[in-house]
Design a protein around this motif. Structure first.
Motif, short mmCIF file in Angstrom:
data_model
loop_
_atom_site.label_atom_id
_atom_site.label_comp_id
_atom_site.label_asym_id
_atom_site.label_seq_id
_atom_site.Cartn_x
_atom_site.Cartn_y
_atom_site.Cartn_z
N THR A 89 2.17 -4.14 13.64
CA THR A 89 1.60 -2.79 13.66
C THR A 89 2.60 -1.86 14.34
O THR A 89 3.09 -2.16 15.43
CB THR A 89 0.26 -2.77 14.42
OG1 THR A 89 -0.61 -3.75 13.86
CG2 THR A 89 -0.39 -1.40 14.31
N LEU A 90 2.90 -0.74 13.69
CA LEU A 90 3.90 0.20 14.20
C LEU A 90 3.36 1.62 14.17
O LEU A 90 2.69 2.01 13.21
CB LEU A 90 5.17 0.14 13.35
CG LEU A 90 5.91 -1.19 13.27
CD1 LEU A 90 6.96 -1.14 12.17
CD2 LEU A 90 6.57 -1.52 14.60
N PRO A 91 3.66 2.43 15.19
CA PRO A 91 3.30 3.85 15.12
C PRO A 91 4.18 4.57 14.10
O PRO A 91 5.36 4.22 13.93
CB PRO A 91 3.57 4.35 16.55
CG PRO A 91 4.58 3.40 17.10
CD PRO A 91 4.31 2.07 16.46
N GLY A 145 0.83 -1.18 0.00
CA GLY A 145 0.00 0.00 0.00
C GLY A 145 0.87 1.24 0.00
O GLY A 145 2.09 1.17 -0.18
N LYS A 146 0.26 2.38 0.24
CA LYS A 146 1.00 3.63 0.28
C LYS A 146 1.35 3.91 1.73
O LYS A 146 0.48 4.18 2.56
CB LYS A 146 0.16 4.77 -0.30
CG LYS A 146 0.94 6.08 -0.41
CD LYS A 146 0.11 7.16 -1.10
CE LYS A 146 0.92 8.45 -1.25
NZ LYS A 146 0.12 9.51 -1.90
N LEU A 147 2.66 3.86 2.05
CA LEU A 147 3.11 4.07 3.42
C LEU A 147 3.90 5.37 3.54
O LEU A 147 4.71 5.69 2.66
CB LEU A 147 4.02 2.91 3.87
CG LEU A 147 3.41 1.52 3.99
CD1 LEU A 147 4.43 0.57 4.60
CD2 LEU A 147 2.14 1.53 4.80
N PRO A 148 3.71 6.09 4.65
CA PRO A 148 4.58 7.24 4.91
C PRO A 148 5.92 6.76 5.45
O PRO A 148 6.09 5.57 5.77
CB PRO A 148 3.80 8.01 5.98
CG PRO A 148 3.06 6.95 6.73
CD PRO A 148 2.69 5.91 5.69
N ASP A 159 -2.39 6.94 12.01
CA ASP A 159 -1.23 7.18 12.85
C ASP A 159 -0.41 5.91 13.07
O ASP A 159 0.53 5.90 13.83
CB ASP A 159 -1.63 7.77 14.21
CG ASP A 159 -2.55 6.83 15.00
OD1 ASP A 159 -2.94 5.78 14.45
OD2 ASP A 159 -2.86 7.16 16.16
N GLU A 160 -0.81 4.82 12.38
CA GLU A 160 -0.07 3.57 12.46
C GLU A 160 0.02 2.95 11.06
O GLU A 160 -0.80 3.21 10.19
CB GLU A 160 -0.78 2.57 13.38
CG GLU A 160 -0.74 2.93 14.85
CD GLU A 160 -1.44 1.89 15.70
OE1 GLU A 160 -1.10 1.79 16.90
OE2 GLU A 160 -2.33 1.19 15.17
N VAL A 161 1.06 2.14 10.89
CA VAL A 161 1.18 1.35 9.66
C VAL A 161 1.20 -0.12 10.05
O VAL A 161 1.50 -0.47 11.21
CB VAL A 161 2.46 1.70 8.87
CG1 VAL A 161 2.45 3.15 8.46
CG2 VAL A 161 3.71 1.39 9.69
#
Length: 408
Positions: free
Chosen positions: A397-399, A285-288, A329-331
């Motif tokens: 799951t990570l912030p 997906g699109k991740l920051p 706020d999480e990926v």
């Protein structure tokens, strides 16, 4: 000087004496000028075998205690006796109208409490040292597991390096032959240019061009150079990935990183371990950019991907999916396999140190435990969904940002 029967509204002095004898704390009553009037048994016990116990008790008081209590009305502090006992001393001053008033000094034995505090401080220091040693041990285990994983992959990585090196070496042999042919043809052209009749050498030149197959060399040479460059770049990438994984992380810092790049780097390292029996599917997906310790997260990805590969007996599929949570706020990263799955009765133990379902000698039992610790260090979560015979899915799951941390 006679003591009055009553001191303002204070009960009769004899009653004060009787009450003080009931107290476990030592009590010393003085005039406002410091002249002692009475001490109870507990106070006199502080200066045994002393002829003038009252004066000795006054002498015990720290310098300035009485003066400070006269100014502020009260004073308190600690007093260490020569026998090792620790006393908490409190002095109270009451100014009676028309005279200097009275001082009441209370001695409270805090030796046991002080000893307990000293013991707690000693144990706290020991715990801090133990914590430092545990942190060092954890880092060593992390590095040991990382290097063990790389050791297991060494043969595959060597194969991955040997392939491009092999055809680069072969291409260099061909290039050497091509250069020999081209230099010979160039030398023939130079002879023709120096000859009185250059056209006389044209048949010989044409024969040499045909014998050396110059037309083929002209077409093959660019392709040969492109393949060689691609091979060298492949080796460079493998070495770069190995360097990232062999880095201990001691001086690593929290930084904004591209998790997709970390996943791709990890897959490149372990691909030779997977490619013969695994079809890999990426659903990115699109991740920051995520604030993290990239090399440690790469270790997590490698551990889970290798476990997924080991769970597949013959042929199967590994799917890597990424995305962001609904509140953004999480990926999350999911690594799913079509292997044998994890029996329900041991799913609660898979993150325990040294627990492994692999045969003796083929696993340390630290991979998932260390992965769990790394994810928790990132204030994240790692969960597993699995059914025996139906494969497993690990979700991390990570912030996106670590509160209170700055990135480099």
């Amino acid at each position: 000087m006679a003591v009055p029967a009553r001191i303002g509204d204070i009960p009769a002095f004899a009653d004060i004496q009787a009450l003080s004898e009931l107290m476990d704390d030592g009590v010393l009553l003085c005039r406002g000028n410091g002249r002692p009037l009475h001490a109870n048994s507990a106070a006199r016990a502080l200066v045994p075998e002393t002829e003038n116990a009252l004066a000795a008790l006054v002498a015990l008081l720290p310098a300035g205690a009485m003066g400070a209590s006269r100014i502020t009305g009260r004073w308190n502090g600690d007093l260490a006796l020569t026998d090792g006992r620790i006393l908490q001393v409190r002095a109270y001053h009451h100014r009676h109208p028309g005279d200097e008033g009275y001082l009441l000094i209370v001695f409270h034995d805090i030796s046991e409490a002080h000893a307990r505090q000293q013991e707690l401080q000693r144990r706290h220091a020991q715990l801090r040292q133990t914590l430092v040693r545990l942190a060092g041990t954890q880092e060593q285990l992390l590095q040991s597991e990382k290097m063990a994983s790389i050791g297991q992959l060494a043969a595959g990585v060597a194969h991955e390096i040997n392939n491009p090196i092999g055809y680069v070496h072969s291409n260099l042999g061909s290039l050497q032959e091509y250069l020999h042919s081209l230099f010979a043809l160039i030398e023939m052209y130079e002879r023709a240019l120096r000859a009185p009749d250059p056209k006389a050498l044209l048949p010989e030149i044409d024969d040499m061009r045909a014998r050396f197959d110059i037309d083929f060399i002209s077409g093959d040479l660019p392709q040969l150079m492109a393949e060689s460059r691609e091979g060298i770049e492949r080796v460079t990438q493998i070495v770069r990935n190995l360097k990232d994984f062999s880095y201990s992380g001691r001086d690593d810092s929290w930084k904004l990183a591209d998790l997709h790049a970390g996943l791709d780097s990890t897959i490149n390292i372990i691909w030779n371990e997977l490619k013969y029996k695994v079809t890999l599917e990426k659903r990115y997906g699109k991740l920051p950019l995520v604030q993290c310790l990239p090399s440690e997260l790469n270790q997590v990805f490698m551990n889970i991907l290798l476990n997924a590969g080991h769970a597949i007996a013959e042929r199967g599929r590994i799917t890597v999916t990424t995305g962001t949570s609904t509140d953004a706020d999480e990926v999350w990263i999911e690594i799913e396999d079509t292997g044998g799955g994890i029996p329900e009765d041991i799913q609660q133990r898979i993150f325990d140190p040294f627990f492994t379902t692999k045969p003796v000698g083929s696993g340390t039992g630290l991979g998932l435990s260390i992965s769990y610790g790394i994810v928790k260090k990132h204030n994240g979560q790692i969960e597993v969904r699995s059914k025996a015979g139906e494969g497993s899915c690990f979700r991390i799951t990570l912030p996106i940002r670590q509160h209170g941390r700055s990135e480099s």
